[in-house]
Design an enzyme around this catalytic site. Structure first.
Site, PDB file in Angstrom:
ATOM      1  CB  SER A 154      -0.942   0.027   1.206  1.00 50.45           C
ATOM      2  OG  SER A 154      -0.243   0.342   2.388  1.00 50.45           O
ATOM      3  CE  LYS A 192      -2.358   1.948   4.673  1.00 54.39           C
ATOM      4  NZ  LYS A 192      -1.603   0.806   5.186  1.00 54.39           N
TER       5      LYS A 192
END
Length: 233
Positions: A154, A192
């Site tokens: 991701s 993230k």
């Protein structure tokens, strides 16, 4: 310091943005630098981003922004950015004269606290699996540091691949846009980009295949901020 290939690519992107208003495509970069594959361009782009010269914006095609230029291109290259150690063959460097002093490289052992998800969050990290040696110059500022092995894709557009080891400085605070280790509801740990909104936190992936997670601010705890990355081949 940039390698010749990195400098050539940065200059090419800068000139094309000035001329056309948009950066070149990867195919155009590959042709301009006479490389055989786009994977080489991806590595150069990643290196320029990690050194703070460019920024890639998520969810947009050809979204490369020039952040700063080195002095050789009329800019100021000062400022901290994460360093990356790559295990592949580096670009050739000029041979050192025997008369020049060689500075010793000081390495520190950091605990690898298991694996961190760059994808769907996994269970929280809480134990040391092994140790890894990193250059002391990679460790930013004061405070404790630790390492994590990345699992998932991701964050691939930020140059963080499955299997990389990220170096994290322990902190409970972060600025918008920082890449952080976030602990969600005291159960799941994920890597993230962090954005704080009114009463909420957004955890943003660097891969358009993953949706942004929006959570109540009290459900997310920052465990640390990315300061470096180690890659082996």
């Amino acid at each position: 310091m940039l390698t010749k290939k990195q400098l050539d690519l940065l200059e090419f992107i800068h000139k094309r943005v000035q001329r056309d208003g948009v950066p070149p495509s990867f195919d155009e970069m590959k042709e301009a630098l006479d490389l055989r594959s786009k994977s080489g361009i991806h590595r150069l782009i990643t290196a320029l981003e990690e050194r703070g010269f460019i920024r890639r914006l998520a969810h947009r095609a050809r979204a490369i922004e020039i952040v700063k230029l080195p002095e050789s291109l009329g800019g100021d290259a000062n400022g901290f950015v994460p360093r990356v150690i790559e295990g592949g063959a580096p670009d050739p460097e000029p041979a050192l004269s025997p008369s020049l002093p060689v500075e010793p490289v000081h390495a520190l052992e950091l605990p690898v606290m298991g694996r961190i998800a760059a994808g769907v969050p996994i269970e929280a990290i809480n134990q040391v699996s092994h140790h890894v040696a990193v250059p002391g110059s990679m460790l930013a500022g004061n405070g404790n540091h630790f390492a994590l092995e990345v699992r998932g894709d991701s964050m691939i557009d930020a140059g963080i691949n499955d299997g990389d080891v990220v170096v994290i400085r322990e902190t409970q605070t972060a600025d918008n846009g920082d890449i952080v280790v976030a602990l969600v509801e005291d159960q799941e740990a994920t890597l993230k980009r962090f954005f704080r909104r009114t009463g909420q936190v957004e955890l943003v992936a660097a891969n358009p295949a993953y949706e942004t997670r929006v959570l109540p601010a009290d459900k997310v705890k920052v465990q640390g901020r990315l300061v470096g990355l180690i890659r082996t081949y």
